[in-house]
Write an enzyme that holds these catalytic residues in place. Structure first.
Site, mmCIF file in Angstrom:
data_model
loop_
_atom_site.group_PDB
_atom_site.id
_atom_site.type_symbol
_atom_site.label_atom_id
_atom_site.label_comp_id
_atom_site.label_asym_id
_atom_site.label_seq_id
_atom_site.Cartn_x
_atom_site.Cartn_y
_atom_site.Cartn_z
ATOM 1 C CB VAL A 120 -7.831 -14.313 -1.411
ATOM 2 C CG1 VAL A 120 -8.803 -13.182 -1.605
ATOM 3 C CG2 VAL A 120 -8.275 -15.525 -2.183
ATOM 4 C CB ILE A 121 -6.866 -10.436 -5.243
ATOM 5 C CG1 ILE A 121 -8.396 -10.458 -5.108
ATOM 6 C CG2 ILE A 121 -6.411 -9.887 -6.598
ATOM 7 C CD1 ILE A 121 -9.089 -9.173 -5.480
ATOM 8 C CB ILE B 251 -11.831 -22.001 -3.093
ATOM 9 C CG1 ILE B 251 -11.633 -21.023 -4.265
ATOM 10 C CG2 ILE B 251 -12.905 -21.508 -2.135
ATOM 11 C CD1 ILE B 251 -12.902 -20.789 -5.092
ATOM 12 C CG PHE B 252 -8.335 -23.058 2.032
ATOM 13 C CD1 PHE B 252 -7.909 -24.368 2.224
ATOM 14 C CD2 PHE B 252 -7.451 -22.143 1.462
ATOM 15 C CE1 PHE B 252 -6.625 -24.759 1.869
ATOM 16 C CE2 PHE B 252 -6.177 -22.525 1.109
ATOM 17 C CZ PHE B 252 -5.756 -23.837 1.312
ATOM 18 C CE1 TYR C 2 -2.494 -6.412 11.149
ATOM 19 C CE2 TYR C 2 -4.717 -7.128 10.591
ATOM 20 C CZ TYR C 2 -3.630 -6.312 10.357
ATOM 21 O OH TYR C 2 -3.675 -5.398 9.347
ATOM 22 C CB THR D 143 6.896 -7.583 4.190
ATOM 23 O OG1 THR D 143 6.353 -6.353 4.683
ATOM 24 C CG2 THR D 143 6.807 -8.639 5.278
ATOM 25 N N GLY D 144 8.734 -5.157 2.739
ATOM 26 C CA GLY D 144 8.753 -4.200 1.638
ATOM 27 C C GLY D 144 10.014 -4.355 0.802
ATOM 28 C CB ILE E 243 -0.961 0.002 1.217
ATOM 29 C CG1 ILE E 243 -1.929 -1.184 1.106
ATOM 30 C CG2 ILE E 243 -1.724 1.319 1.320
ATOM 31 C CD1 ILE E 243 -2.795 -1.426 2.342
ATOM 32 C CD GLN F 104 2.297 -9.594 12.179
ATOM 33 O OE1 GLN F 104 2.464 -10.196 11.113
ATOM 34 N NE2 GLN F 104 1.157 -9.613 12.846
#
Ligand SMILES: NC(=O)c1ccc[n+]([C@@H]2O[C@H](COP(=O)([O-])OP(=O)(O)OC[C@H]3O[C@@H](n4cnc5c(N)ncnc54)[C@H](O)[C@@H]3O)[C@@H](O)[C@H]2O)c1
Length: 310
Positions: free
Chosen positions: A185-186, A201-202, A142, A35-36, A12, A75
């Site tokens: 998911v996307i 798909i779960f 979270y 993570t970036g 983002i 996080q």
């Protein structure tokens, strides 16, 4: 306006940096690159590699003479928060306190904070779309760490007069999204399809999400930087629901072939139906989402297709 974007090299954050720089704002990204990625940022972007928990943060904020801080660093994994609540709290609660402290010591005008739909927990279908006034009942640490951080923002306003805006994002998607994190998911599906891999798909596929494009989130953050309606929380969402089955159909149309997903067992703790009201953001921020899911998904798929070809 001069803006510091923590987590600016993330998914983002990179969309926001792109928009701010295009609009002629002075924007500086600060990120520990956990993570970036530096490559997520436009080449001309000013970048500081630093952890928000670093004691040098206050000095950096003071020296930068920022008008505003957008605090996106944190996080972002629900599963990590379940496995290691202390790590999650350190990053999301203490990290936010450090940013607020730096802001108040340096006379920053306002802080924009990235919160989440996960702060509401599981809401009965009849109560959708979720309004900001709803009692928050997070089901993960979270979600709890974000609720707690929001309360610090409120108290920093009461005690120190520091203005802030809380934005609760729905499921954000778009180019550069990592494969962990929230609502991914996307990106998981688009990346797999681009690589010719199967998708799973779960659950029954009828679970829904409120998917909002990252470029629209960036515009919502820009609106929060100038709104007069501060010290409030706003959902940023499309206020529509899309099931995972529908998502696969749209992706099939984009790719030009029928994608047949595999099905796995429902995952414990997963929310079944999700949709956030965006009426308050429309009124208070003058914001509404502009990119339809088909278009956003096309851009996202193209990004992962090109990345897979490299
Ligand atoms: N993606 C979503 O659907 C979604 C939904 C709701 C809320 N959010 C929130 O939006 C924010 C941005 O999320 P994102 O999806 O872009 O994830 P992301 O992982 O791509 O971005 C987070 C960025 O913060 C950086 N970072 C993490 N901890 C840091 C620290 N201690 N110091 C400095 N930098 C640090 C990471 O390197 C990364 O670049 C997060 O606060 C997340 O909780 C995201």
């Amino acid at each position: 306006m001069k803006i510091l974007v923590t987590g600016g090299a993330g998914f983002i954050g990179s969309h926001l940096m792109e928009r701010l720089l295009a609009a002629g704002d002075k924007a500086v990204a600060l990120d520990n690159l956990s993570t970036g990625r530096r490559e997520n940022l436009p080449a001309e972007a000013e970048f500081i590699e630093m952890d928000v928990l670093d004691e040098k943060l206050a000095g950096v904020v003071a020296a930068g003479r920022f008008d505003a801080i957008v605090h996106l660093a944190g996080q972002t994994m629900v599963s990590t928060s379940i496995e290691d609540p202390a790590l999650d709290a350190g990053q999301n609660i203490l990290g936010t306190i450090r940013v607020l402290e730096a802001a108040r010591q340096s006379g920053v005008d306002r802080v924009i904070f990235a919160s989440t739909a996960a702060s509401y927990g599981n809401v009965p279908e009849g109560d959708l779309p979720i309004k900001e006034t709803r009692r928050r009942a997070p089901m993960s640490f979270y979600g709890l760490s974000k609720v707690t951080a929001e309360q610090y923002l409120d108290l920093y306003h009461q005690v120190y007069g520091l203005d802030s805006v809380t934005l609760r994002f729905a499921n954000v998607y778009g180019e550069r999204q990592g494969d962990g994190g929230e609502g991914g998911v996307i990106s998981i599906f688009a990346r797999a399809v681009a690589r010719g891999e199967d998708i799973t798909i779960f659950g029954d596929g009828e679970q829904t999400r409120d998917f909002v494009y990252a470029g629209d989130i960036a515009e919502g953050i820009r609106a929060a930087l100038t709104t007069k309606e501060v010290n409030a929380a706003y959902n940023l969402s499309t206020q529509t629901q899309t099931s995972l089955r529908e998502l696969v159909n749209i992706l099939s149309n984009i790719v030009g072939r029928r994608i047949i997903p595999k099905y796995g067992p429902e995952r414990p703790g997963d929310i079944y139906k999700s949709m956030l009201s965006n009426g308050r953001a429309r009124r208070g921020l003058g914001w509404k989402p502009a990119v339809p899911l088909e278009e956003g998904l096309r851009r996202t798929y193209e990004y992962f297709r090109k990345a897979a070809a490299l």
